[in-house]
Design a protein around this motif. Sequence first.
Motif, short mmCIF file in Angstrom:
data_model
loop_
_atom_site.label_atom_id
_atom_site.label_comp_id
_atom_site.label_asym_id
_atom_site.label_seq_id
_atom_site.Cartn_x
_atom_site.Cartn_y
_atom_site.Cartn_z
N MET A 1 4.92 22.81 -11.24
CA MET A 1 4.48 23.99 -11.94
C MET A 1 5.75 25.03 -11.80
N MET A 21 -8.01 26.35 -10.84
CA MET A 21 -7.34 25.11 -11.31
C MET A 21 -8.48 24.22 -12.21
N ALA A 24 -9.21 26.23 -15.48
CA ALA A 24 -8.32 25.77 -16.35
C ALA A 24 -8.06 24.33 -17.15
N MET A 25 -8.41 23.38 -16.49
CA MET A 25 -8.52 22.26 -16.73
C MET A 25 -9.68 21.84 -17.72
N HIS A 239 -2.66 29.26 -18.55
CA HIS A 239 -1.39 29.24 -17.90
C HIS A 239 -1.70 30.22 -16.71
N VAL A 242 -3.61 28.53 -13.83
CA VAL A 242 -2.80 27.78 -13.15
C VAL A 242 -1.97 28.13 -12.20
N GLN A 258 -5.75 18.10 -12.11
CA GLN A 258 -5.37 18.00 -13.61
C GLN A 258 -5.95 16.91 -14.17
#
Length: 314
Positions: A1, A21, A24-25, A239, A242, A258
């Motif tokens: 990243m 995280m 975000a996923m 973004h 993350v 992820q």
Amino acid sequence: MTKVSARAPVEPNPLFAIFLMTTAMLIVPIMDIIAKYLSSALPALEVTFGRFFFQFVICLCIALVTGRIMRLRARQPVINFLRGILLAIASLSFFTAVKYMSVATAISIFFIEPMVLTMLAALILKEQVGIRRIGAILVGLLGAIVILRPSLAEIGLVSLLPVLTAFLFSFYLLINKLYPVEDDLLTIQFGAGLSGALLLGTALLIGSYGQFEGYEFEVPTLPQTALLALIGLISFAAHGLVVAAFQRGSASLLAPLQYVEIVSATLFGYLVFSDFPDGPTWIGIALIIGSGLYIAHRERKLKKKTQADAVPEM
């Protein structure tokens, strides 16, 4: 990243990092689902342009409201522009793919990216890759072949576009290794949005004036415009989540999360389009996830060994 500089160090918080995280996923596939929905009425090129244009607009509005407009000038303008170009082409490739195949399938194939990155790092950066990681790469590629097999027969070479996306994103990550990011998150997102919008907007103009079928600009309706703006907003938010997660938790902790993206893509794809991976596809997904996790495990062990070797003896 990407490595993002911050004004003040962020305190480690593993549980909050996992939450960021995972969130975000969970939301990233929503962007892909919307892109698939819009691509039935708008060219994939226009949908991708909308994603970067509205990301640019969102960043500009935030900078104006917070008085940070003068800080949007990047320290590495050429490198940042190149990053944006790679992301724009990768996004165009992926949005074109999901027009013809399920989002879950496309994302699953894209996750050969850790294997591709390992191969490119060995070829370009001359990093050492042992026999175990080579074996993991081959297993992951076998998984991709298992997933691709029916798609190649049904829709042809367009099913290889997620593979192209994985290569483009791997080159993006290689650039980050060679030139660590020196700007803050807003500047990075602004640069990516601007460069992506310029590239894709130019391509859309050429397609429209040249009357190239499938690349001509279609005037979006108000609901379609709202959905394009939502794609840009999700991209910006994901973004940011993350980056915030990696500021608070280690890569070894967060990297396995992820693959939550495959689960959420499968769920949303089923709810919206009634798409659900078949048995062989799940076998391929398992092979890709397993090889990706093993590569992450080996890299973590090698990093620890390198750090231990670097510690001078007392």
